[in-house]
Design a protein around this motif. Structure first.
Motif, PDB file in Angstrom:
ATOM      1  N   VAL A 318       0.931  -1.147   0.179  1.00 27.59           N
ATOM      2  CA  VAL A 318       0.229   0.084  -0.220  1.00 27.59           C
ATOM      3  C   VAL A 318       1.038   1.590   0.241  1.00 27.59           C
ATOM      4  N   PHE A 320       0.987   5.244   1.326  1.00 33.22           N
ATOM      5  CA  PHE A 320      -0.007   5.803   1.449  1.00 33.22           C
ATOM      6  C   PHE A 320       0.613   7.001   2.406  1.00 33.22           C
ATOM      7  N   ASN A 378      -7.772   1.838   2.295  1.00 32.31           N
ATOM      8  CA  ASN A 378      -7.750   0.958   3.672  1.00 32.31           C
ATOM      9  C   ASN A 378      -6.128   0.785   3.740  1.00 32.31           C
ATOM     10  N   TRP A 379      -5.632   0.490   4.801  1.00 30.78           N
ATOM     11  CA  TRP A 379      -4.637   0.264   5.404  1.00 30.78           C
ATOM     12  C   TRP A 379      -4.132  -1.174   4.935  1.00 30.78           C
ATOM     13  N   ASN A 497       0.933  -6.044  10.278  1.00 31.77           N
ATOM     14  CA  ASN A 497       1.365  -4.827   9.673  1.00 31.77           C
ATOM     15  C   ASN A 497       0.458  -3.389  11.013  1.00 31.77           C
ATOM     16  N   ARG A 500       2.924  -0.862  13.592  1.00 32.33           N
ATOM     17  CA  ARG A 500       2.867   0.262  12.974  1.00 32.33           C
ATOM     18  C   ARG A 500       2.058   1.564  13.564  1.00 32.33           C
ATOM     19  N   ASN A 550      -8.238  -2.016  11.743  1.00 35.79           N
ATOM     20  CA  ASN A 550      -7.901  -0.879  10.643  1.00 35.79           C
ATOM     21  C   ASN A 550      -8.492   0.219  10.078  1.00 35.79           C
ATOM     22  N   VAL A 554      -7.606   4.410  10.330  1.00 29.39           N
ATOM     23  CA  VAL A 554      -8.038   5.167   9.336  1.00 29.39           C
ATOM     24  C   VAL A 554      -8.783   5.982   9.164  1.00 29.39           C
ATOM     25  N   ILE A 559      -3.334   6.915   9.161  1.00 26.14           N
ATOM     26  CA  ILE A 559      -2.980   6.508   8.909  1.00 26.14           C
ATOM     27  C   ILE A 559      -3.860   7.388   6.956  1.00 26.14           C
ATOM     28  N   PRO A 561      -4.335   5.331   3.595  1.00 25.06           N
ATOM     29  CA  PRO A 561      -4.071   5.589   2.530  1.00 25.06           C
ATOM     30  C   PRO A 561      -4.182   6.060   1.173  1.00 25.06           C
TER      31      PRO A 561
END
Length: 596
Positions: A318, A320, A378-379, A497, A500, A550, A554, A559, A561
């Protein structure tokens, strides 16, 4: 899907009424990714089915030099300290894990003698331990034998906070014990649904204890072998100039017969992805180029030359934007972007929401990425089971402006918004890359229409993605208001993931800016959910947890994306490689050869 239905399908594979391949395809149609489906079969005692691969060379060597381009040249060669995909990929030429994930989501043994299963006694039925039998007769490049002591040491090395390993969250969750010279047991605190994480895949590798023992902990950055690797891999180190070039030679004592094919590797770093693509696809000067983040229209034109091709491998990558939750312009205790500060604008959720609305993802995909990307908000984009249906990728300048107004940011005489005497001016940084510079321009234009002034900064990739603690321009130090890059979601289970965003992974001076939480976002609720998901064995409940995670990152702007990216590389027409979306490009470099 109900648990009884899942058990019935697994039983069909066990009894021969269905094939492993059909089961994985079935699961994919239901949104369960290949590696997750493979783990379900393995936990049920159904062994891996190795993907067919025809390796033609009948002897070791004789293939000449493999010429490769990595326009983001590697800057260090230690997988545990690597902060980006370039260093992880280059390290894999020298260091090997216990096992890899192939393109069909099968675990493939490397330094392991076999893959642990219920049937061979390697996987405990209660999900609390896994026993690995190690391959015998393997030696490091200096002739020192590889044993269980090396595995135990690597666990101690990676889990020590003073080492500042980027893999610390994986290794702190397990206990590793030596059972004999070539057997180790991994014990988990609780039943663990996805146990093939530590020592598996692209970010893993076994460092030699006899060379790194003196550099565990606070001295980790001082180890000379961070730049002069001594591993068990198919190629031995010859020379390295960080960010510039890397040379390796065939390992005559490699533990697989007739491998490797090439006598040497000559890797050139630096430059840009377009020139790298041209050197492989159009002119044939090089055999392979990594990470072709090139406009699709350009790739199509280059392919007309016929000397090479662009290869698209769909996976979880991804592209981002990170918004900085801290103040990059105020120094506290010798550290900028310190968690003791707050960002003057992004501390307000409404401003973060406005920034997401100013990302014109559709135009970025259509005019820049083409075949190599899809719009995403989406992450986690793969495996499909974990892709959230709850987010929307919207582009709305008017609505973004309304949010900024509500947050108190009013346009000044020059059209730029201000609040409490401070203008809304942001520094937006990324690595030097034509695709990223064009994306920056798209974002800047939209921000200007909403009353935000954006200054663009492009940093040489070898610096931006480096672990150089003295350099202020690394993405980990994050001395900017927002930044853009991409990550590979190579682990087939997405939980990795999400570290992070956990509080204990915040990048800081204390961990040499190698913490994976670069945005410095923190949430107690997220931390609790992350820990709960680690030990949830019910696949349906766990998927719901990961989707919730997620949606949290978001929705709160941790994040932003942009694009679900395919892994794209360039290869000469005669070069035979093995691609996997779940591992690094060089996961099976020992199998590469030139056909004809």
């Amino acid at each position: 899907m109900e648990a009884r239905d899942l058990l019935a399908r697994i039983d069909a594979v066990r009894t021969g009424r269905a094939t492993r391949r059909s089961f994985i395809a079935d699961m994919a149609s239901l949104g369960i990714g290949g590696p997750a489906a493979a783990q379900l079969l393995m936990h049920a005692g159904i062994a891996n089915a190795q993907s067919p691969f025809r390796y033609k060379p009948a002897k070791r060597g004789g293939g000449g030099t493999l010429k490769m381009l990595m326009w983001q040249g590697p800057t260090l060669l230690n997988p545990y300290l690597a902060t980006g995909a370039k260093d992880i990929a280059a390290s894999r030429i020298f260091y090997e894990p216990l096992a890899n994930w192939d393109g069909d989501a099968n675990l493939v043994p490397v330094l392991a003698a076999e893959i642990p299963t219920l049937d061979n006694g390697g996987v405990a039925r209660d999900g609390r331990s896994v026993t690995w039998k190690l391959k015998r007769g393997v030696v490091f490049h200096d002739g020192h034998p590889f044993t269980a002591d090396d595995v135990v040491f690597n666990w101690e090395y990676a889990r020590d906070p003073a080492t500042a390993s980027t893999q610390i969250s994986v290794y702190q969750q397990i206990q590793v014990d030596k059972l004999d010279s070539h057997t180790v047991r991994f014990t988990f605190e609780r039943p663990t649904p996805f146990w093939a994480d530590a020592f598996v895949g692209g970010g893993a590798g076994v460092l030699p204890k006899h060379l790194f023992a003196a550099y565990k902990g606070a001295k980790s950055q001082e180890a000379p072998h961070n730049h002069k690797p001594v591993g068990t891999g198919p190629y031995r180190f010859v020379d390295f100039k960080p960010g510039d070039m890397l040379r390796a030679e065939l390992n005559p004592n490699y533990h697989l017969a007739n491998r490797p094919f090439f006598d040497a590797i000559d890797m050139k770093g630096g430059g840009d992805p377009t020139s790298a693509a041209r050197a492989v696809i159009q002119t044939g000067e090089y055999d392979y180029a990594w990470n072709m983040q090139v406009e699709d229209d350009m790739l199509r034109r280059l392919e007309d030359g016929g000397r090479g091709r662009a290869v698209f491998v769909q996976g979880p990558d991804v592209e981002f934007v990170f918004l900085n939750f801290t103040d990059p312009w105020t120094e506290v205790d010798g550290e900028r972007s310190s968690t003791k500060t707050k960002h003057f604008a992004f501390s307000d959720l409404r401003v973060r929401q406005a920034m997401s609305l100013l990302m014109d993802r559709s135009s970025i995909q259509k005019f820049i990425y083409g075949r190599s990307g899809a719009v995403s908000n989406n992450w986690i984009n793969a495996p499909a089971r974990y892709r959230s249906p709850n987010t929307r990728a919207e582009f709305d300048i008017e609505r973004a402006s309304q949010l900024l107004e509500a947050a108190g940011w009013k346009p000044g005489a020059d059209g730029v918004r201000a609040k409490d005497g401070r203008r809304m001016k942001f520094l937006f940084q990324t690595s030097i890359n034509p695709v990223r510079q064009k994306t920056q321009a798209v974002v800047k234009q939209a921000c200007r229409k909403a009353g935000i002034e954006v200054e663009l900064k492009a940093v040489t990739a070898s610096v931006f993605f480096s672990a150089d603690v003295a350099n202020p321009d690394t993405n980990g130090k994050f001395i900017a208001d927002f930044e853009m890059f991409g990550v590979s979601g190579a682990a087939p289970d997405p939980q990795r993931n999400f570290d992070r965003f956990v509080s204990w992974e915040v990048a800081s001076k204390a961990n040499k800016w190698e913490g994976r939480n670069i945005a410095r976002w923190r949430s107690d609720e997220f931390d609790r959910l992350y820990r709960a998901a680690q030990f949830e064995l019910d696949p349906v409940k766990r998927a719901a947890m990961l989707i919730r995670m997620n949606d949290m990152v978001v929705g709160d702007g941790a994040i932003v994306p942009l694009i679900a990216r395919a892994n794209v590389h360039a290869a000469g027409n005669r070069l035979v490689t093995r691609a996997s979306s779940w591992d690094t490009d060089f996961w099976a470099i020992q199998d590469w050869y030139r056909d004809g």
